[in-house]
Design an enzyme around this catalytic site. Structure first.
Site, PDB file in Angstrom:
ATOM      1  N   GLU A 116       4.055  -4.149   7.344  1.00 34.02           N
ATOM      2  CA  GLU A 116       3.119  -3.143   7.855  1.00 34.02           C
ATOM      3  C   GLU A 116       3.392  -2.770   9.309  1.00 34.02           C
ATOM      4  O   GLU A 116       3.309  -1.602   9.702  1.00 34.02           O
ATOM      5  CB  GLU A 116       1.673  -3.657   7.737  1.00 34.02           C
ATOM      6  N   GLY A 125       0.660  -5.067   0.864  1.00 33.96           N
ATOM      7  CA  GLY A 125      -0.452  -5.286  -0.067  1.00 33.96           C
ATOM      8  C   GLY A 125      -0.047  -6.068  -1.306  1.00 33.96           C
ATOM      9  O   GLY A 125      -0.890  -6.712  -1.936  1.00 33.96           O
ATOM     10  N   ALA A 142       0.852  -1.200   0.000  1.00 37.66           N
ATOM     11  CA  ALA A 142       0.000   0.000   0.000  1.00 37.66           C
ATOM     12  C   ALA A 142       0.884   1.244   0.000  1.00 37.66           C
ATOM     13  O   ALA A 142       1.982   1.242   0.570  1.00 37.66           O
ATOM     14  CB  ALA A 142      -0.887   0.003   1.238  1.00 37.66           C
ATOM     15  N   GLU A 178      -0.251  -9.524  -0.094  1.00 36.73           N
ATOM     16  CA  GLU A 178      -1.684  -9.811   0.114  1.00 36.73           C
ATOM     17  C   GLU A 178      -2.366 -10.109  -1.224  1.00 36.73           C
ATOM     18  O   GLU A 178      -3.190 -11.021  -1.325  1.00 36.73           O
ATOM     19  CB  GLU A 178      -2.359  -8.625   0.821  1.00 36.73           C
TER      20      GLU A 178
END
Ligand code: COA
Length: 252
Positions: free
Chosen positions: A126, A103, A63, A106
């Site tokens: 994260e 992300g 992200a 993910e």
């Protein structure tokens, strides 16, 4: 900055294209990926998608952290409502290289097959930037690899390399960087040797069945199997076997 979408016969090639930021996923990029996945899901000509990242440094570094600066207390992102690789029953392959973090990992975890170039670094960092892997990392990683290693990665942000990812079963194959897309396409070809309706039913059974009891999962898979009987491709599979030739799948 964009998500590129190419059609190559039955394959969709979806490329995160923001290499100057290591393909970090901001809101615009997230929406573009959602649209690409919907386009793949809804195009009857497409059977398999390969997801990758542009450039040589990253599949995706996760992200976009700059977007965290103005987040409001309690704000939730809308990713839960979005389409994901594991709520589309067509198969997806992640072609990973370089950084595959946050992300990015993910996203790869929502794919069915993961191929990693030997320069890959995978992790959920994260925790080190003031958040948690809330886009599916904390929930999915322990289902893919041993819990002790998932805990280590989630609680410390530790990155692992491609060989370690292969050793623990997080990726299906490790190849050199220049072999990454050919290898991903070879996996896609192999998947296309089976009938597309059958592949989709098998994926749906595998994913939805995972969270059910074995009896419920058996029932689900029996229902999926029944839905395939009488399809043209079910007849074609048996006929091709008897006639000692390759099946000609129609997706019907
Ligand atoms: N969000 C926003 N920008 C990012 C980013 C992210 N997740 N990851 C990398 N970038 C940007 C960098 O800010 C830099 O931009 P700049 O050139 O305008 O300064 C560019 O991408 C290149 O990255 P850089 O950090 O210079 O490369 P590096 O080789 O020194 O380090 C990483 C690579 C992956 C170790 C480092 O970029 C990093 O830690 N990124 C964040 C990873 C992360 O925590 N992801 C989870 C987010 S929740």
């Amino acid at each position: 900055m964009s998500v590129d979408f190419e059609k190559e016969g039955r394959f969709a090639i979806i490329t995160m294209n923001r290499p100057e930021k290591l393909n970090a996923i901001n809101a615009e990029q997230g929406r573009a990926m959602n649209e690409a996945l919907l386009r793949f899901r809804d195009d009857p000509e497409l059977w398999v998608a390969i997801i990758t990242g542009a450039g040589d440094r990253a599949f995706s570094a996760g992200a976009d952290i700059t977007g965290f600066l103005d987040r409001q207390p309690g704000a939730r992102d809308d990713r839960a409502e979005r389409v994901r690789g594991d709520n589309i029953w067509k198969p997806l392959i992640a072609a990973i290289h370089g950084y595959c973090l946050g992300g990015g990992l993910e996203l790869a975890l929502t794919c069915d097959i993961r191929i990693a170039a030997d320069n890959s670094r995978l992790g959920l960092p994260e925790i080190k930037v003031g958040v948690i892997a809330g886009g599916g990392g904390v929930s999915r990683l322990p289902r893919f690899i041993p819990r002790a290693i998932a805990s280590e990665m989630i609680l410390t942000g530790k990155q692992i390399d491609a060989q370690e990812a292969y050793r623990i079963g997080l990726v299906n194959e490790v190849v050199s960087r220049d072999r990454l897309m050919p290898a991903a396409k070879q996996w896609a070809e192999t998947i296309c040797e089976a009938g597309p309706l059958q592949v989709r039913a098998a994926k749906e059974g595998l994913i939805r069945g995972y969270d059910l009891t074995i009896a419920e999962s058996d029932q689900l898979v029996r229902d999926l199997a029944a839905s395939l009987r009488g399809t043209e491709d079910a007849r074609e599979g048996a006929r091709a076997f008897v006639e000692k030739r390759k099946p000609d799948w129609k997706g019907k």
